[in-house]
Design an enzyme around this catalytic site. Structure first.
Site, mmCIF file in Angstrom:
data_model
loop_
_atom_site.group_PDB
_atom_site.id
_atom_site.type_symbol
_atom_site.label_atom_id
_atom_site.label_comp_id
_atom_site.label_asym_id
_atom_site.label_seq_id
_atom_site.Cartn_x
_atom_site.Cartn_y
_atom_site.Cartn_z
ATOM 1 N N PRO A 66 38.185 42.008 41.596
ATOM 2 C CA PRO A 66 37.154 42.922 41.096
ATOM 3 C C PRO A 66 37.813 44.139 40.466
ATOM 4 O O PRO A 66 38.804 44.657 40.994
ATOM 5 C CB PRO A 66 36.351 43.290 42.343
ATOM 6 N N HIS A 67 37.283 44.553 39.320
ATOM 7 C CA HIS A 67 37.919 45.654 38.606
ATOM 8 C C HIS A 67 36.906 46.419 37.770
ATOM 9 O O HIS A 67 35.813 45.922 37.499
ATOM 10 C CB HIS A 67 39.055 45.136 37.717
ATOM 11 N N GLY A 68 37.311 47.623 37.377
ATOM 12 C CA GLY A 68 36.459 48.434 36.530
ATOM 13 C C GLY A 68 37.172 49.685 36.067
ATOM 14 O O GLY A 68 38.220 50.052 36.591
#
Length: 155
Positions: A66-68
């Site tokens: 998960p990334h952002g």
């Protein structure tokens, strides 16, 4: 293999409790906010949820990244968690996830963000690494595996 420079020894969670994908994202957001003063847990969670709506970050073999990107954030930040029990992450291969690597980047990171994602994926695809991560006894052993530094020896 290069060292994951955006992963600190205290950003390793050897046993994360969560029963569903959304709860994993909530827990990762909370863990990141605890480690980075001034980081808004809710903003991280909303950013991760928004990214997941585009498609699962479950890349297969029990791994999710998960990334952002966050406005006002000034550096790359990684946090790895081994889940106590695998959860459905809608991964590409349909397998539940038990290893999650959170990656946060500044809003304008562009190529650096993509390079960091690629670096994490490369490390996690090294032959035998996932088995060693799953067998690691504690946070320092996990950190050593992911950064290729010698693990401290017990006295």
């Amino acid at each position: 293999m290069p060292i994951l420079e955006f992963l600190d020894p205290d950003s390793v969670v050897p046993s994360l409790r969560a029963r569903a994908k959304k709860q994993v994202l909530q827990e990762l957001s909370a863990q990141a906010a605890r480690r980075l003063p001034g980081l808004d847990e809710r903003e991280v969670f909303e950013t991760l949820l928004q990214r997941e709506r585009l498609g699962s970050t479950g890349i297969g073999d029990g791994v999710a990244i998960p990334h952002g990107k966050l406005p006002g954030f000034d550096r790359l930040f990684g946090l790895v968690a081994r889940l106590e029990k695998p959860v459905d992450f809608e991964a590409l291969d349909g397998q539940p996830v038990d290893i999650a690597f959170l990656l946060l980047a500044p809003e304008g990171a562009g190529a650096d963000h993509l390079k960091a994602l690629a670096q994490v994926a490369r490390v996690l695809r090294e032959p035998g690494i996932l088995e060693r991560i799953r067998a690691a006894r504690d946070a320092s052993a996990l950190y050593a595996l992911l950064t290729h530094t010698p693990a401290p020896q017990a006295a």
